[in-house]
Design a protein around this motif. Structure first.
Motif, short mmCIF file in Angstrom:
data_model
loop_
_atom_site.label_atom_id
_atom_site.label_comp_id
_atom_site.label_asym_id
_atom_site.label_seq_id
_atom_site.Cartn_x
_atom_site.Cartn_y
_atom_site.Cartn_z
N GLU A 1 0.44 -0.88 0.03
CA GLU A 1 -0.12 -0.29 0.06
C GLU A 1 1.12 1.47 0.15
O GLU A 1 2.36 1.34 1.02
CB GLU A 1 -0.64 -0.02 1.39
N VAL A 2 0.47 1.83 -0.77
CA VAL A 2 1.26 3.29 -0.59
C VAL A 2 0.19 4.43 -0.48
O VAL A 2 -0.92 4.36 -0.66
CB VAL A 2 1.74 3.35 -2.05
N ALA A 3 0.49 5.67 -0.04
CA ALA A 3 -0.17 6.70 0.87
C ALA A 3 0.24 7.65 0.90
O ALA A 3 1.87 7.84 0.98
CB ALA A 3 -0.73 6.15 2.13
N VAL A 4 0.01 9.14 0.50
CA VAL A 4 0.45 10.31 0.37
C VAL A 4 0.62 11.30 2.34
O VAL A 4 -0.25 11.26 2.61
CB VAL A 4 0.07 11.36 -0.43
N VAL A 5 2.19 11.41 2.50
CA VAL A 5 2.22 12.34 3.86
C VAL A 5 1.76 12.96 3.10
O VAL A 5 0.81 13.91 4.79
CB VAL A 5 3.87 11.44 3.83
N ASP A 6 2.80 14.04 2.25
CA ASP A 6 2.37 15.02 1.96
C ASP A 6 2.57 15.79 0.51
O ASP A 6 3.18 15.15 0.23
CB ASP A 6 3.31 15.66 3.28
N ASP A 7 1.31 16.46 0.48
CA ASP A 7 1.68 16.97 -1.57
C ASP A 7 1.60 18.32 -1.32
O ASP A 7 1.41 18.81 -2.54
CB ASP A 7 0.78 16.38 -2.55
N LYS A 8 2.46 18.96 -0.35
CA LYS A 8 2.48 20.30 -0.38
C LYS A 8 3.58 21.47 -0.91
O LYS A 8 3.59 21.80 -0.85
CB LYS A 8 1.49 21.01 0.84
N LEU A 9 4.53 20.16 -0.58
CA LEU A 9 5.98 20.21 -0.47
C LEU A 9 6.17 21.44 -1.50
O LEU A 9 5.91 20.56 -2.85
CB LEU A 9 6.78 19.68 0.15
N THR A 10 7.17 22.24 -2.05
CA THR A 10 7.87 22.17 -3.49
C THR A 10 8.73 21.39 -3.83
O THR A 10 8.89 20.69 -5.17
CB THR A 10 8.35 23.78 -3.52
N PHE A 11 9.52 20.77 -3.17
CA PHE A 11 10.64 20.38 -3.53
C PHE A 11 11.00 19.53 -2.44
O PHE A 11 12.03 19.43 -1.87
CB PHE A 11 11.57 21.30 -4.23
#
Length: 268
Positions: free
Chosen positions: A131-141
């Motif tokens: 299973e793959v989950a997003v921890v944070d999708d708001k960081l630029t780099f």
């Protein structure tokens, strides 16, 4: 990464080529800015896990045969950008859970690359179940990352010259964040002329963060107090503890260096 090579260094043999090409090994192409392997770590079994820029995956590398096995290369059916750094949980229910970052640094054109499939540059969790989950999708780099010794906090470096920061996430029992905060802002160090940006990181046994950034390796307490900087004179990309656990190795531009410390790596 640009040279598509993994080197091996030892006191006895010095520098030798371990794997070339380390990443992309297909026909000539101009789509990759950095085609080689990036961040690497060891899992609890002693296997090498690599962020394979050129193949846009996190893979397992056999140290004997030098063959790679893809662990994960997609999220919701879309190819990753170019996984950059990876760390693995070593204890309890989360053992063998991976955390990894996925900026576009491996792609020519970065965010403008025509082969970029994901709309964001993410931090991910990958469980042993797959299973793959997003921890944070708001960081630029998002770039380097580290886990605190008790594995209840995740640190993530952001290598953005417009926002050179380190983020901290308190983790719940499922490994996902329960809180998110700005841990350290390196903008003033950058403005003062320190070369480099937040990148690779490791923690010591006391939970202090050794984080590459403007000037060299920043040494930070768990409360984000800057104790000092190991100055290198060059942009510094990565660091890790080795030998007996009290030697800090670091990569700074064209240099591999080591420094003895009065601390040690965690007793995982």
């Amino acid at each position: 990464m640009p040279g598509n090579t993994i080197y091996r260094w030892s006191e006895k043999d010095g520098k030798t080529v371990f794997l070339k090409p380390s990443g992309y090994d297909g026909p000539p192409t101009k789509v990759f800015r950095e085609p080689g392997v990036n961040g690497m770590t060891l899992n609890p079994a002693g296997e090498v896990l690599v962020c394979d820029h050129g193949n846009r995956a996190v893979s397992r590398l056999d140290r004997t045969t030098k063959e790679k096995t893809v662990i994960v290369d997609r999220f919701q059916g879309k190819r990753f950008n170019s996984p950059n750094d990876v760390i693995v949980a070593r204890r309890g229910a989360l053992k063998d859970t991976l955390y990894f970052t996925d900026p576009p640094y491996g792609l020519e054109g970065l965010n403008a690359s025509p082969i970029k499939e994901l709309a964001f540059n993410g931090v991910y969790l990958r469980r042993p179940s797959g299973e793959v989950a997003v921890v944070d999708d708001k960081l630029t780099f998002p770039n380097g990352l580290a886990l605190s010794p008790d594995e209840r906090r995740l640190y993530v470096a952001v290598s953005d010259p417009e926002g050179p920061v380190i983020m901290a996430y308190d983790l719940g029992s499922d490994g996902m964040p329960t809180s998110r905060k700005l841990f350290f802002d390196a903008a003033e160090l950058l403005k003062a002329g320190g070369p480099g940006l937040p990148d690779g990181m490791r923690v010591d046994a006391k939970g202090r963060l050794f984080a590459t950034g403007p000037g060299g390796v920043l040494v930070l307490t768990p409360e984000a107090k800057l104790l000092g900087v190991i100055e290198t004179g060059f942009p510094t990309a990565n660091c890790t503890f080795g030998e007996d656990g009290k030697t800090l190795f670091l990569t700074s531009n064209h240099v591999l260096a080591r420094v003895r410390t009065r601390t040690s790596s965690p007793a995982w």
